[in-house]
Design a protein around this motif. Structure first.
Motif, PDB file in Angstrom:
ATOM      1  N   ASN A  19       6.041   7.387   6.502  1.00 17.97           N
ATOM      2  CA  ASN A  19       6.938   6.264   6.772  1.00 17.97           C
ATOM      3  C   ASN A  19       8.132   6.273   5.828  1.00 17.97           C
ATOM      4  O   ASN A  19       8.623   5.226   5.406  1.00 17.97           O
ATOM      5  CB  ASN A  19       6.199   4.928   6.718  1.00 17.97           C
TER       6      ASN A  19
ATOM      7  N   LEU B 164       3.821  -2.342  11.549  1.00 18.09           N
ATOM      8  CA  LEU B 164       2.689  -2.257  10.625  1.00 18.09           C
ATOM      9  C   LEU B 164       1.889  -1.023  10.986  1.00 18.09           C
ATOM     10  O   LEU B 164       1.853  -0.626  12.147  1.00 18.09           O
ATOM     11  CB  LEU B 164       1.741  -3.458  10.773  1.00 18.09           C
ATOM     12  N   CYS B 165       1.241  -0.416  10.000  1.00 19.38           N
ATOM     13  CA  CYS B 165       0.304   0.662  10.322  1.00 19.38           C
ATOM     14  C   CYS B 165      -1.116   0.104  10.177  1.00 19.38           C
ATOM     15  O   CYS B 165      -1.303  -1.002   9.668  1.00 19.38           O
ATOM     16  CB  CYS B 165       0.557   1.879   9.429  1.00 19.38           C
TER      17      CYS B 165
ATOM     18  N   LEU C 136       0.805  -1.220   0.000  1.00 16.45           N
ATOM     19  CA  LEU C 136       0.000   0.000   0.000  1.00 16.45           C
ATOM     20  C   LEU C 136       0.838   1.270   0.000  1.00 16.45           C
ATOM     21  O   LEU C 136       0.362   2.334  -0.362  1.00 16.45           O
ATOM     22  CB  LEU C 136      -0.961   0.002   1.198  1.00 16.45           C
ATOM     23  N   CYS C 137       2.079   1.193   0.447  1.00 17.55           N
ATOM     24  CA  CYS C 137       2.927   2.381   0.329  1.00 17.55           C
ATOM     25  C   CYS C 137       4.381   1.953   0.229  1.00 17.55           C
ATOM     26  O   CYS C 137       4.713   0.775   0.334  1.00 17.55           O
ATOM     27  CB  CYS C 137       2.690   3.373   1.464  1.00 17.55           C
TER      28      CYS C 137
ATOM     29  N   ALA D 242      -2.481  -1.930   7.030  1.00 17.71           N
ATOM     30  CA  ALA D 242      -2.179  -3.343   6.762  1.00 17.71           C
ATOM     31  C   ALA D 242      -3.177  -4.253   7.475  1.00 17.71           C
ATOM     32  O   ALA D 242      -3.594  -5.270   6.924  1.00 17.71           O
ATOM     33  CB  ALA D 242      -0.762  -3.667   7.202  1.00 17.71           C
TER      34      ALA D 242
ATOM     35  N   MET E 105       6.609  -0.694   2.351  1.00 18.31           N
ATOM     36  CA  MET E 105       6.586  -2.121   2.001  1.00 18.31           C
ATOM     37  C   MET E 105       6.883  -3.022   3.206  1.00 18.31           C
ATOM     38  O   MET E 105       7.835  -3.809   3.219  1.00 18.31           O
ATOM     39  CB  MET E 105       7.553  -2.404   0.851  1.00 18.31           C
ATOM     40  N   CYS E 106       6.063  -2.864   4.235  1.00 20.72           N
ATOM     41  CA  CYS E 106       6.273  -3.620   5.474  1.00 20.72           C
ATOM     42  C   CYS E 106       6.048  -5.120   5.256  1.00 20.72           C
ATOM     43  O   CYS E 106       5.156  -5.522   4.504  1.00 20.72           O
ATOM     44  CB  CYS E 106       5.305  -3.130   6.544  1.00 20.72           C
TER      45      CYS E 106
HETATM   46  S1  SF4 Z   1       1.747  -1.374   6.708  1.00 23.29           S
HETATM   47 FE1  SF4 Z   1       1.322   0.804   6.468  1.00 23.29          FE
HETATM   48  S2  SF4 Z   1       3.376   1.763   6.477  1.00 23.29           S
HETATM   49 FE2  SF4 Z   1       3.657  -0.421   6.057  1.00 23.29          FE
HETATM   50  S3  SF4 Z   1       3.637  -0.599   3.796  1.00 23.29           S
HETATM   51 FE3  SF4 Z   1       1.548  -0.967   4.505  1.00 23.29          FE
HETATM   52  S4  SF4 Z   1       0.568   1.029   4.359  1.00 23.29           S
HETATM   53 FE4  SF4 Z   1       2.771   1.404   4.318  1.00 23.29          FE
END
Ligand code: SF4
Length: 339
Positions: free
Chosen positions: A180, A43-44, A10-11, A47, A14-15
């Motif tokens: 992030n 994680l945010c 998602l961003c 996720a 890349m967690c």
């Molecule tokens: S968990 Fe959140 S910060 Fe990590 S990649 Fe996904 S959206 Fe980005």
């Protein structure tokens, strides 16, 4: 429950994810992967929301084709092979009739952070042969890329702040606590900034807005929007005229220093202060802080690049890293190694 190790696309952070599932499409839980070298378990909330997306009854699970006329239009499910054939056929038709550029191609989040999307997106784009190619880059980082091309010879030689080792992290027009780490892929920014403090480092934010990152900073300088280039020119001016320029290992690879000194000569702190909105004394003090830091990572993001003088501001930011000897050294802004 079985475990899948995946990456959140998602961003840019890349967690790493660990997904518990029952093997029949039902997710038990999603948690951060402690073993992921980048995200280290972070994680945010987005996720965790992937489970909701996956299980949403309205999520498209198979391709749909629009059928019927204006009065009875509806969608009917079709197979993947049929859908791909139809799209390829129709794209070809459009290009034959209206020219190759009549088909535009856009890539953005999360496709660009998906390995398959990144790999095959390029192949598909080349196959289209269209000049109508777009991405989030156009409204985000092109000035950084232009500055990198002009100064380092390639648009993707983007120096990455070595936030985990730096003594001084200077953020201009960026909010890494929320992003992030845009253009540096550094998830768990809160943890990284905490570590910076614990090892005696400092955080300085230059931003017209009291951002989340600014709220944590040791110093926050409000400047007028669009005046970053003036401020950076003045910082460079102070450093080169006060005898604090130290190229170090970069000396053998650097030319044009005299041209830089001449170019920033008119931009004294007193000259730019009324435009920037900082006092001349504060600009001078900031320049000395950067020049005297054992190491400094200078980081500018969308606020620096997406403005009238964005490319110049990005170029000056890199130049400041060079004259303070902070380019491509531990604790400064470093080039990545190809994977
Ligand atoms: S968990 Fe959140 S910060 Fe990590 S990649 Fe996904 S959206 Fe980005």
């Amino acid at each position: 429950m079985a475990l899948h190790h995946r990456v959140c696309h998602l961003c840019e952070a890349m967690c790493g994810l660990v997904i518990e599932h029952d093997g029949a499409g039902h997710i038990g839980a999603i948690r951060g992967d402690e073993g992921d070298a980048f995200s280290r378990g972070h994680l945010c909330p987005k996720a965790y929301g992937l489970k909701d997306i996956h299980e949403d009854p309205d999520r498209l699970r198979v391709p749909q084709r629009r059928v019927g006329g204006p009065d009875d239009a509806r969608w009917e499910p079709i197979g993947w092979d049929e859908a791909l054939d139809e799209v390829a056929h129709r794209l070809g038709e459009v290009q034959r009739e209206h020219g190759r550029d009549a088909v535009a191609f856009y890539q953005g989040n999360p496709t660009v952070h998906n390995y398959a999307g990144a790999l095959f997106g390029q192949v598909f784009s080349r196959a289209l042969g269209s000049k109508s190619r777009y991405s989030a880059t156009s409204v985000d980082q092109l000035p950084h890329m232009l500055a990198a091309l002009e100064m380092f010879g390639h648009q993707l030689y983007l120096p990455i702040p070595d936030i985990d080792r730096t003594d001084l992290f200077v953020v201009l027009g960026g909010n890494p606590l929320v992003s992030n780490g845009s253009l540096m892929t550094a998830p768990d920014m809160r943890g990284r900034l905490k570590s910076l403090r614990e090892r005696g480092g400092r955080l300085i934010v230059i931003d017209p807005r009291r951002t989340e990152t600014a709220a944590l900073a040791d110093e926050h300088h409000f400047i007028r929007p669009g005046t970053d280039a003036l401020l950076l020119a003045a910082l460079a001016h102070v450093i080169v005229t006060s005898g604090q320029a130290r190229l170090g290992a970069l000396a053998a690879h650097t030319d044009g220093l005299e041209a830089l000194i001449a170019a920033v000569a008119p931009f004294t702190p007193a000259a730019v202060a009324p435009h920037v909105g900082m006092t001349a004394a504060a600009i001078e003090a900031l320049a000395h802080t950067i020049a005297r830091a054992r190491s400094a990572a200078l980081y500018g993001r969308v606020g620096v690049s997406t403005q009238s003088f964005g490319a110049l501001a990005c170029w000056l930011l890199y130049a400041l890293s060079v004259v303070t000897g902070n380019l491509d050294r531990p604790g400064g802004s470093m080039f990545t190694r190809p994977a």
